[in-house]
Write a protein that holds these residues in place. Sequence first.
Motif, short mmCIF file in Angstrom:
data_model
loop_
_atom_site.label_atom_id
_atom_site.label_comp_id
_atom_site.label_asym_id
_atom_site.label_seq_id
_atom_site.Cartn_x
_atom_site.Cartn_y
_atom_site.Cartn_z
N UNK A 73 -92.95 22.25 -28.42
CA UNK A 73 -93.32 22.46 -29.98
C UNK A 73 -92.14 23.53 -29.82
N UNK A 74 -91.82 24.45 -29.06
CA UNK A 74 -90.25 25.31 -29.28
C UNK A 74 -89.89 24.15 -29.34
N UNK A 75 -89.41 24.00 -28.02
CA UNK A 75 -87.70 22.62 -28.02
C UNK A 75 -87.71 21.71 -29.04
N UNK A 76 -89.15 21.69 -29.50
CA UNK A 76 -89.31 20.21 -30.97
C UNK A 76 -88.55 20.95 -32.10
N UNK A 77 -88.81 22.44 -32.82
CA UNK A 77 -88.71 22.92 -33.63
C UNK A 77 -87.11 23.10 -33.54
N UNK A 78 -87.23 23.47 -32.78
CA UNK A 78 -85.37 24.39 -32.92
C UNK A 78 -84.62 23.34 -32.98
N UNK A 79 -85.02 21.74 -32.36
CA UNK A 79 -83.84 20.90 -32.23
C UNK A 79 -84.27 19.76 -33.35
#
Length: 453
Positions: A73-79
């Motif tokens: 979810x960190x990767x998802x939110x950032x990109x």
Amino acid sequence: MVNNSSHAAVASERSPVLARAVSKVKSHVLPLFVVMFILNYIDRVNIGFVRTHMEHDLGIGAAAYGFGAGLFFIGYALFEVPSNMLLQKVGARIWLTRIMFTWGLVATLMAFIQNETHFYILRFLLGVAEAGFFPGVIYYFTRWLPGVERGKAIAIFLSGSAVASLISGPLSGALLQIEGFGLHGWQWMFAIEGLASVAIGFFVWFWLDSKPHDAKWMTREEQDALVDAIDQEQREREALTSVKPTLGKLLKDRQILLFCALYFCIQLTIYAATFWLPSIIKKMGDLSDVQVGFFNSIPWLISIIAMYAFASLSGRFKFQQAWVAAALLIAAAGMFMSTTGGPIFAFVAICFAAIGFKSASSLFWPIPQGYLDVRIAAAVIALINSIGNLGGFVAPTTFGFLEQTTGSIQGGLYGLAGTSVLAALLVFFAKTAPSSTLSAPGAVPSAALGKPL
């Protein structure tokens, strides 16, 4: 008056043509998008079914598992925002194909992880690869369907998550039985489910078109009618002006902050159940992976029925905050009860909680939609969704840490119960009346609001 009459006559003449075009768009793209969403969901949450296998084969403990599950979810939110911007620049066909192909490839590579570091990297990259898929499909609908049809199409598209919730458990459980060629069942599960996404990615390339005028499966007359209808809606939106909503302005509105907090609380419980329910089920007895998968489907089936029931009742008896609060209190009661008995009782309690937290998720959205000026609703809802989904990082990470350090997730379940009660109280401070502070005259066309923040 002549121009208006002429336009009305043309619209009336083209309405049967437009209806045919809309019908063709739905039949051509909707089934594919639903399948894509199902695979998207499965590749995102299938690690819940292999946690014990990875612990046994790779030594990945509870804390590492929870952290890795949340890194997605960190990767998802950032990109998500950059991905959505690139989709608008290069076209839906190219970008949705890229998204599907890369997420399938990363999901497949999960079969070959050797340690915690590999697990962390690939879960983060899976979030990066999937980023932009959901808003990309929503953007696609805005370019291919008139507004009156768009909501129906989105509802059908969202049904993919419900279908995936039901089939992910039995499917993953069955794939875990495969052994051979030096690979364990959990490796076969990742490989097969990931390669399915890669295969569909190739299909997307040959099936989708970026613009209506590229669609050879529509006549020229149908293409023109569709584009004209959508362009007319766009001109009408641009006739209304609004102050462009910057992130700073949005975060000054206490109601929007409240919406973000409420949705975050709801998502905390949903993702805690998603990633840890299979582990709770395994403690019920000597169950096979297939049996665990079938048991895992039960709460989600119950929740789907409950969502429709709650939606029907809330439509009949108007007081949206009260319905959300009732659903959250059911979730809180279920989570609290899950700490008071053995594994079987905990499973039954979570089935009860699922009635609440899934219903709360669907009942929540009419509140911000009623409060927000329609001209900025899309931008603000995107912000609420992005912040809320960070619950998918916090919940599994916290649960993993608790189990690693205390040997139990009981504290996390208490926390979820308390969070749901708090949210049930806070929801009564949420307003459903339109905001006057967020709709002021200005020079920025409302079309800009379709772009992500």
